[in-house]
Design a protein around this motif. Structure first.
Motif, PDB file in Angstrom:
ATOM      1  N   GLU A 193       0.841  -1.205   0.000  1.00 23.83           N
ATOM      2  CA  GLU A 193       0.000   0.000   0.000  1.00 23.83           C
ATOM      3  C   GLU A 193       0.876   1.255   0.000  1.00 23.83           C
ATOM      4  O   GLU A 193       0.628   2.196  -0.740  1.00 23.83           O
ATOM      5  N   ASP A 194       1.906   1.233   0.877  1.00 19.51           N
ATOM      6  CA  ASP A 194       2.822   2.382   0.946  1.00 19.51           C
ATOM      7  C   ASP A 194       3.552   2.580  -0.378  1.00 19.51           C
ATOM      8  O   ASP A 194       3.695   3.697  -0.859  1.00 19.51           O
ATOM      9  N   LYS A 247       2.648   1.665  -3.298  1.00 19.55           N
ATOM     10  CA  LYS A 247       1.739   2.086  -4.365  1.00 19.55           C
ATOM     11  C   LYS A 247       1.687   3.616  -4.443  1.00 19.55           C
ATOM     12  O   LYS A 247       1.543   4.193  -5.509  1.00 19.55           O
ATOM     13  N   LYS A 248       1.824   4.250  -3.270  1.00 21.06           N
ATOM     14  CA  LYS A 248       1.721   5.713  -3.214  1.00 21.06           C
ATOM     15  C   LYS A 248       2.887   6.399  -3.926  1.00 21.06           C
ATOM     16  O   LYS A 248       2.853   7.598  -4.181  1.00 21.06           O
ATOM     17  N   HIS A 249       3.951   5.650  -4.197  1.00 17.74           N
ATOM     18  CA  HIS A 249       5.081   6.246  -4.924  1.00 17.74           C
ATOM     19  C   HIS A 249       4.708   6.540  -6.380  1.00 17.74           C
ATOM     20  O   HIS A 249       5.438   7.230  -7.081  1.00 17.74           O
ATOM     21  N   PRO A 275       6.037   7.885   1.115  1.00 14.70           N
ATOM     22  CA  PRO A 275       5.839   8.153  -0.313  1.00 14.70           C
ATOM     23  C   PRO A 275       5.958   9.626  -0.675  1.00 14.70           C
ATOM     24  O   PRO A 275       6.099   9.956  -1.839  1.00 14.70           O
ATOM     25  N   ASP A 276       5.914  10.511   0.333  1.00 11.34           N
ATOM     26  CA  ASP A 276       5.995  11.941   0.016  1.00 11.34           C
ATOM     27  C   ASP A 276       7.420  12.380  -0.289  1.00 11.34           C
ATOM     28  O   ASP A 276       7.649  13.486  -0.760  1.00 11.34           O
TER      29      ASP A 276
END
Lengths: 510, 109
Positions: free
Chosen positions: A283-284, A286-288, B104-105
């Motif tokens: 999930e983490d 995927k945010k990339h 991700p940020d």
């Protein structure tokens, strides 16, 4: 120990350690003041022929100085008494001050296609890291490896081994450590302490890097300098990128499979399945988001470079009429990254370890003067006469002996230094005994990846150890099984696989 | 001294140097590991909260002071600002200690 490229260690940040510097100089002085052995005079006469007695004595003296330099450099490389690039420059200065090489030719001893190749490979790796392509590899591993611990271990082994064949392991390991740490902490939160799982995941990273590096010439500067040493022997001993990969892949595949079974047995994890941790991580990740256009472009150029390396002799040479060489292709890629605005010179200055390039240029210089002075021939013949007593002076026995020496030495000093100081000697021994130098050279380079015993064995070992989940005894425990197994795989590879490929240990007419 | 003896002495010195020189490198890695351990221990003592937890806490605190200080708008504004600053710093601290995997940020080139 493998090269400490870009790792910040490996004698690049240190200043002079006067204790070891003094010991290195003592070695140099002791050998230099030693009476010139009669055998050196005979060898100088044999090599340089019709010269006056005085000139022959001068040549024999040069041989002795180069042997002294080799001993001194061994101490410097092992102890990192001087900043490593300073050792590389010291090699040239000894040639200069003792009049061994003419001042106008000293710089030429540092120049070789292998040096361009090392510089270009480091630039390629730095650009890939700049664009986060190393992280993308980690993300692919987590997406594809499934949730079973054994599969995750296999995924990490493959995911670190393949990139380590092309990018410095000093870049790969730090990128994978957070992945392993996240899996470990997320599992810890769920089931309580899981120290064995942490050890297993961390060790997989170090091993993957160690196992992958021998697979291709870009896997470490030691591979590149061995290619340089071999090409200095003559065009018939030039080894192409694809030839190296074909020779090295056996070791990587079989040792990788061995570790995929061994590691989960040595560090029996507290859980078999990491579904929950993997799900959170996916999930983490995927945010990339998806790969950007620039990331694709960098990946495309890197792939193009690898394809060009592989096809240089079979495809590019027939078209152009000449091969570009490993270094030529590496530099083409380096310039292309800049031309397309993907990177700047400042990036290269910051992210490429120029000290490594100077260091290996120095190794090339040492190899060149070692050969041209006749010192290599003298030492090789002296060692062969000793080995003849045991009937292991040529062919496969010599190759196996060299592999064992390389595997031992790499645990005491860096892999690159091991190749730099032993390489020219063993290659000369191969030539003198009629053994195929390609077998001896590649065997030595691959054997230097077996730095399993110590936490400082390779940059990857140091990185995973510093993460805090492994103890020094974990490395010893692993190496107790891994080091002999790696040697057995190496010997099987030399005897059956390489000979099966048609690489004959004894040269025709040798 | 004969050449043979000198060579034996030299080989012993080189062997000694190779064998004992690793100590400094081991110490360096050990100190890196100690730093990591200390940092981890320090962070484990923190009151760690995710972004969602901090935002929830922020909302609760602001609601509470809005009710309590309804008649003192200046002080309400000041304390709201303090709570927002605290929450933003808490979130930032949480993001900063996360690796690239779970953050991700973090900007990619």
């Amino acid at each position: 120990m493998a090269e400490k490229e870009n790792s910040g260690g490996g004698g690049f940040e240190k200043t002079t350690d006067y204790k070891w510097f003094g010991i290195g100089l003592l070695v140099f002085i002791l050998v230099a003041i030693m009476p010139t052995p009669e055998s050196m005079l005979v060898k100088a006469q044999e090599i340089f022929g019709d010269l006056s007695q005085e000139e022959i004595a001068g040549k024999a003296f040069n041989m002795k100085i180069i042997i002294a330099l080799l001993g001194c450099c061994t101490v410097f490389f092992a102890t990192e008494a001087l900043p490593m690039p300073a050792v590389a420059l010291f090699i040239g200065l000894v040639q200069l001050f003792f009049g061994i090489t003419h001042p106008s030719k000293i710089v030429a001893t540092y120049a070789h296609d292998a040096v361009w190749f090392i510089a270009g490979s480091l630039a390629m790796g730095a650009t890939m890291v700049k664009y986060g392509l190393d992280k993308r590899i980690g993300m692919v591993v987590i997406q594809l490896s499934g949730t079973k611990v054994r599969n995750v271990v296999l995924g990490i082994l493959v995911g670190t081994a393949i990139p380590s064949a092309f990018i410095s392991e000093a870049s790969i390991a730090p990128m994978f450590v957070p992945i392993a740490m996240a899996l470990y902490t997320l599992t810890n939160k769920k089931i309580g302490a899981a120290p064995q799982l942490g050890k297993l995941l961390m060790m997989s990273i170090a091993i993957g890097c160690m196992v992958g590096a021998p697979m291709s010439p870009t896997g470490g500067a030691r591979n590149a300098i061995m290619i340089g040493f071999l090409s200095n022997l003559g065009p018939e001993y030039e080894i192409s990128f694809i030839q190296w990969m074909v020779m090295g892949c056996f070791y990587t595949v079989f040792l990788g499979l061995f570790f995929a079974f061994l590691l989960p047995m040595l560090y029996k994890p507290e859980v078999d399945d990491l579904s929950d941790a993997i799900a959170i991580l996916r999930e983490d990740l995927k945010k990339h988001g998806k790969m950007t256009q620039k990331q694709w472009l960098v990946a495309g150029i890197a792939m193009l470079m690898i394809i060009a390396w592989i096809t240089d002799k079979d495809l590019i040479a027939p078209i152009l009429g000449f091969p570009l060489g490993l270094g030529g292709i590496a530099m083409t890629g380096t310039v292309l990254f800049m031309l397309l605005g993907l990177t700047s010179w400042a990036d290269y200055e910051k992210n490429v370890s120029w000290g490594v390039i100077v260091l290996y240029a120095g190794a090339i210089s040492l190899g060149a003067v070692f050969k041209s002075s006749g010192a290599a021939k003298w030492l090789a013949d002296s060692l062969i006469s000793i080995l003849t007593t045991f009937n292991i002076e040529s062919g496969l026995p010599l190759a196996i002996l060299v592999a064992i020496i390389g595997a031992l030495m790499t645990n005491l000093m860096s892999a690159g230094a091991t190749v730099a100081v032993i390489g020219p000697v063993v290659l000369e021994m191969a030539v003198s005994s009629g053994t195929n130098p390609i077998i001896i050279g590649v065997a030595l380079a691959i054997a230097t990846s077996m730095a399993f015993w110590l936490v400082i064995g390779t940059p990857a070992s140091s990185v995973v150890y510093a993460a805090g989940l492994l103890d020094a005894k974990d490395f010893i425990r692993m190496a107790t099984f891994a080091w002999p197994a790696a040697l057995v795989i190496m010997i099987v590879m030399i005897i059956f696989y390489w000979v099966g490929l048609g690489i004959q240990p004894i040269m025709i007419g040798g | 001294m004969g050449s043979g003896i000198i060579l034996i002495v030299v080989l012993i010195i080189i062997g000694f140097a190779i064998t004992w020189s690793n100590q400094g490198q081991v110490k360096h890695v050990e100190s890196q590991r100690d730093t990591t351990d200390k940092q981890r221990e320090f962070l484990s003592k923190h009151d760690n909260r995710t972004t969602a937890q901090v935002n929830e806490e922020r909302e609760t605190l602001i609601n509470t002071i809005e009710n309590a200080l309804a008649e003192q708008p200046d002080q309400l504004k000041q304390i709201t600002s303090i709570i927002n600053d605290w929450a933003d710093m808490k979130i930032q601290a949480f993001q900063n200690r996360r690796s690239w995997v779970r953050n991700p940020d973090e900007p990619e080139a």
